[in-house]
Design an enzyme around this catalytic site. Structure first.
Site, short mmCIF file in Angstrom:
data_model
loop_
_atom_site.label_atom_id
_atom_site.label_comp_id
_atom_site.label_asym_id
_atom_site.label_seq_id
_atom_site.Cartn_x
_atom_site.Cartn_y
_atom_site.Cartn_z
CE LYS A 41 0.72 0.95 4.78
NZ LYS A 41 2.06 0.96 4.16
CB SER A 129 2.43 0.02 -1.56
OG SER A 129 3.80 -0.25 -1.65
O1 PNS Z 1 5.93 -0.40 4.30
P1 PNS Z 1 5.34 0.00 5.63
O2 PNS Z 1 3.90 -0.47 5.73
O3 PNS Z 1 5.47 1.47 5.90
O4 PNS Z 1 6.20 -0.77 6.75
C1 PNS Z 1 5.87 -0.69 8.11
C2 PNS Z 1 6.48 -1.87 8.87
C3 PNS Z 1 5.98 -3.18 8.28
C4 PNS Z 1 8.00 -1.80 8.78
C5 PNS Z 1 6.03 -1.75 10.36
O5 PNS Z 1 4.64 -1.73 10.43
C6 PNS Z 1 6.60 -2.87 11.21
O6 PNS Z 1 7.74 -2.80 11.64
N1 PNS Z 1 5.80 -3.94 11.43
C7 PNS Z 1 6.22 -5.08 12.21
C8 PNS Z 1 5.62 -5.02 13.61
C9 PNS Z 1 6.42 -4.08 14.50
O7 PNS Z 1 7.60 -4.25 14.71
N2 PNS Z 1 5.73 -3.06 15.06
C10 PNS Z 1 6.36 -2.11 15.96
C11 PNS Z 1 6.86 -0.89 15.24
S1 PNS Z 1 5.57 0.08 14.54
#
Ligand code: PNS
Length: 168
Positions: A41, A129
């Site tokens: 995103k 969202s």
């Molecule tokens: O609300 P969302 O966008 O579905 O949440 C996704 C989120 C933010 C939890 C995920 O993208 C995330 O964990 N981001 C932090 C970076 C990370 O750890 N990436 C590796 C796992 S995909």
């Protein structure tokens, strides 16, 4: 004492998120809601600080819920905060593929961290969202999608972005 992290991009927090927060706060001793970046995103509507502020307003009546933000990997946040359980909500089967992948990937790089899934209350299953951002950006009311307390934040953002078109 079991602490969990409920992570997300929360752009913005929805009634579905709030439902998972409320139910997690009843099941676990402490819930850390963590605002992270989702690499998929690219252009958030709200800054991370704004998302944190909205969440803080939304959870202010919960004694065992705190809101944090983190610029990095979820598993590193979990390690730094001594949390071994990640909570994620599951709305529909379409969530399942990506959520399973994420849970398994996170567990692979940090075997001490487990993800548990909470089934979304069906009355919130359709809410995302992304949908909130889209309706709001075209001037539609998102009452019933997000906690009432954050409607003014959305109004203000839409007004700023559209030069005066009102949410409603
Ligand atoms: O609300 P969302 O966008 O579905 O949440 C996704 C989120 C933010 C939890 C995920 O993208 C995330 O964990 N981001 C932090 C970076 C990370 O750890 N990436 C590796 C796992 S995909």
């Amino acid at each position: 004492m079991i602490s969990v992290v409920y992570p997300g991009s929360f752009d913005p927090v929805t009634l579905g998120h709030l439902d998972i927060i409320a139910r997690s706060s009843r099941v676990f001793d402490k819930v850390i809601v963590c605002v992270l970046n989702n690499a998929a995103k690219k252009t958030p509507l709200f800054s991370r600080d704004e998302r944190v502020n909205m969440l803080k307003d939304v959870v202010r009546d919960f004694d065992n819920v705190v809101v944090k933000q983190y610029n990095g990997l979820l598993v590193d946040f979990a390690k730094e905060n001594n949390v071994k359980v990640i909570v994620r909500g599951l709305r529909e089967v379409t969530d399942f593929d990506i959520e399973l992948q994420m849970a398994q990937g996170n567990h692979k790089v940090s075997p001490e961290v487990d993800t548990i899934f909470m089934a979304t209350d069906p009355k919130y299953s359709f809410i995302s969202s992304t949908m909130v951002r889209e309706f709001a950006s075209y001037g539609k009311s998102v009452k019933g999608f997000v906690p009432d307390i954050i409607l003014p934040y959305i109004d203000e953002k839409v007004e700023k972005n559209t030069g005066g078109r009102k949410n409603g």
